[in-house]
Design a protein around this motif. Structure first.
Motif, PDB file in Angstrom:
ATOM      1  N   PHE A   1     -18.777 -20.839   6.918  1.00 53.04           N
ATOM      2  CA  PHE A   1     -19.797 -21.885   6.384  1.00 53.04           C
ATOM      3  C   PHE A   1     -20.759 -22.491   7.688  1.00 53.04           C
ATOM      4  O   PHE A   1     -20.510 -21.773   8.551  1.00 53.04           O
ATOM      5  CB  PHE A   1     -18.997 -23.370   6.011  1.00 53.04           C
ATOM      6  N   TYR A   2     -21.584 -23.281   7.275  1.00 51.94           N
ATOM      7  CA  TYR A   2     -22.527 -23.788   8.508  1.00 51.94           C
ATOM      8  C   TYR A   2     -22.508 -25.220   8.023  1.00 51.94           C
ATOM      9  O   TYR A   2     -23.212 -25.582   7.227  1.00 51.94           O
ATOM     10  CB  TYR A   2     -23.943 -23.001   8.722  1.00 51.94           C
ATOM     11  N   LYS A   3     -22.025 -26.017   8.792  1.00 51.63           N
ATOM     12  CA  LYS A   3     -22.002 -27.543   8.497  1.00 51.63           C
ATOM     13  C   LYS A   3     -23.322 -28.196   8.565  1.00 51.63           C
ATOM     14  O   LYS A   3     -24.079 -27.420   9.250  1.00 51.63           O
ATOM     15  CB  LYS A   3     -21.023 -28.152   9.793  1.00 51.63           C
ATOM     16  N   ARG A   4     -23.547 -29.093   8.112  1.00 51.69           N
ATOM     17  CA  ARG A   4     -24.833 -29.968   7.787  1.00 51.69           C
ATOM     18  C   ARG A   4     -25.631 -29.789   9.598  1.00 51.69           C
ATOM     19  O   ARG A   4     -25.104 -30.142  10.418  1.00 51.69           O
ATOM     20  CB  ARG A   4     -24.614 -31.442   7.570  1.00 51.69           C
ATOM     21  N   HIS A   5     -26.990 -29.482   9.307  1.00 52.52           N
ATOM     22  CA  HIS A   5     -27.483 -29.233  10.637  1.00 52.52           C
ATOM     23  C   HIS A   5     -29.042 -29.451  10.262  1.00 52.52           C
ATOM     24  O   HIS A   5     -29.611 -29.440   9.152  1.00 52.52           O
ATOM     25  CB  HIS A   5     -27.161 -28.091  11.105  1.00 52.52           C
ATOM     26  N   LEU A   6     -29.897 -29.699  11.315  1.00 49.89           N
ATOM     27  CA  LEU A   6     -31.389 -29.574  11.287  1.00 49.89           C
ATOM     28  C   LEU A   6     -31.731 -28.219  12.013  1.00 49.89           C
ATOM     29  O   LEU A   6     -31.243 -27.932  13.052  1.00 49.89           O
ATOM     30  CB  LEU A   6     -32.084 -30.757  11.865  1.00 49.89           C
ATOM     31  N   ASP A   7     -32.790 -27.344  11.713  1.00 47.90           N
ATOM     32  CA  ASP A   7     -32.972 -26.186  12.259  1.00 47.90           C
ATOM     33  C   ASP A   7     -33.836 -26.338  13.464  1.00 47.90           C
ATOM     34  O   ASP A   7     -33.746 -25.400  14.414  1.00 47.90           O
ATOM     35  CB  ASP A   7     -33.750 -25.231  11.442  1.00 47.90           C
ATOM     36  N   GLN A   8     -34.673 -27.531  13.403  1.00 50.98           N
ATOM     37  CA  GLN A   8     -35.444 -27.468  14.854  1.00 50.98           C
ATOM     38  C   GLN A   8     -34.821 -27.895  16.030  1.00 50.98           C
ATOM     39  O   GLN A   8     -33.979 -28.872  16.206  1.00 50.98           O
ATOM     40  CB  GLN A   8     -36.662 -28.541  14.523  1.00 50.98           C
TER      41      GLN A   8
ATOM     42  N   GLU B   1     -32.293 -31.898   6.600  1.00 52.98           N
ATOM     43  CA  GLU B   1     -30.796 -31.394   6.838  1.00 52.98           C
ATOM     44  C   GLU B   1     -30.247 -30.677   5.707  1.00 52.98           C
ATOM     45  O   GLU B   1     -30.548 -30.640   4.562  1.00 52.98           O
ATOM     46  CB  GLU B   1     -29.891 -32.555   7.135  1.00 52.98           C
ATOM     47  N   HIS B   2     -29.382 -29.726   6.034  1.00 51.76           N
ATOM     48  CA  HIS B   2     -28.840 -28.888   5.023  1.00 51.76           C
ATOM     49  C   HIS B   2     -27.425 -27.984   5.706  1.00 51.76           C
ATOM     50  O   HIS B   2     -27.202 -28.299   6.814  1.00 51.76           O
ATOM     51  CB  HIS B   2     -29.875 -27.804   4.843  1.00 51.76           C
ATOM     52  N   GLU B   3     -26.668 -27.575   4.846  1.00 54.68           N
ATOM     53  CA  GLU B   3     -25.568 -27.080   5.123  1.00 54.68           C
ATOM     54  C   GLU B   3     -25.300 -25.915   4.112  1.00 54.68           C
ATOM     55  O   GLU B   3     -25.697 -25.902   3.255  1.00 54.68           O
ATOM     56  CB  GLU B   3     -24.557 -28.270   4.686  1.00 54.68           C
TER      57      GLU B   3
HETATM   58 FE   LIG Z   1     -30.086 -24.018   8.833  1.00 57.20          FE
END
Ligand SMILES: [Fe+2]
Ligand SMILES: O=C(O)CCC(=O)C(=O)O
Length: 202
Positions: free
Chosen positions: A115-122, A182-184
């Motif tokens: 998985f990839y936990k909740r985050h912001l890409d910038q 934000e996304h996950e």
């Molecule tokens: Fe991302």
């Protein structure tokens, strides 16, 4: 200008994200997935890290493995993909004035259960990433396979947020503002493939 891109832009302007199905044809999906698997079999993928100065691998945050695409590729599946991204960038520049000049894309594999936990890409130290773009390479993906991309959207009345989930269907392209949403990535019951990238200013 390719009018097929209009719904993505409309979506980004209205809701902060846009989706386009069939960005890639079934043959293109298969060719890119094959290329991904070949290069992974050659040991060319690396565990993805977090941060951009001192990159650390942290499986409790993200479990994907990545390989950056070479802009100078001669592989036709990759050339076709990058050509279509160029068309998309041209369209965005003519409709949104974001001043996109550059891009970077990597293949990503999420092994089963990762998985990839909740985050912001910038990145805090790199504000050139304007739009995040993800294109999925999964043939016959079922709802029960999981692996959705969850987006956290502010409610219209600005009280709190809501989560929407998007299935990683082959050929589907998702695009959103890198600094805002934000996304996950939720865990899946099978390997989950994509090409992910960022459209950047100079
Ligand atoms: Fe991302
Ligand atoms: O694969 C996805 O749906 C999203 C990937 C992602 O968030 C990232 O690589 O930053």
């Amino acid at each position: 200008m390719n009018p097929l891109f209009e719904p993505i832009i409309d979506g980004i302007l209205a809701d902060g994200y846009g989706i386009m199905d069939n960005f890639l044809t079934p043959d293109e999906i298969i060719a890119l997935a094959r290329r991904l698997h070949d290069r992974r079999a050659m040991g060319q993928f690396r565990a993805a890290g977090i941060g951009n100065q001192n990159v650390v691998v942290e499986n409790a945050i993200r479990g994907d493995e990545i390989l950056w695409l070479d802009e100078a590729t001669t592989i036709s599946a990759e050339l076709t993909f990058l050509q279509r991204i160029h068309e998309f960038v041209d369209y965005v520049n003519q409709t949104c004035y974001l001043g996109l000049r550059d891009y970077e894309f990597h293949y990503a594999v999420y092994p089963t259960g990762t998985f990839y936990k909740r985050h912001l890409d910038q990145f805090r130290s790199d504000s050139r990433r304007k739009l995040s773009v993800i294109c999925y390479l999964n043939t016959d993906w079922q709802e029960t396979d999981g692996g959705q991309l969850a987006l956290y959207l502010p409610n219209l009345d600005k009280t709190g947020e809501r989560q929407i989930t998007i299935a990683p269907l082959g050929g589907r392209l998702v695009c959103f503002e890198s600094a805002r949403l934000e996304h996950e990535v939720l865990p899946a019951t099978r390997e989950r493939l994509s090409v992910t990238g960022w459209l950047k200013t100079a």
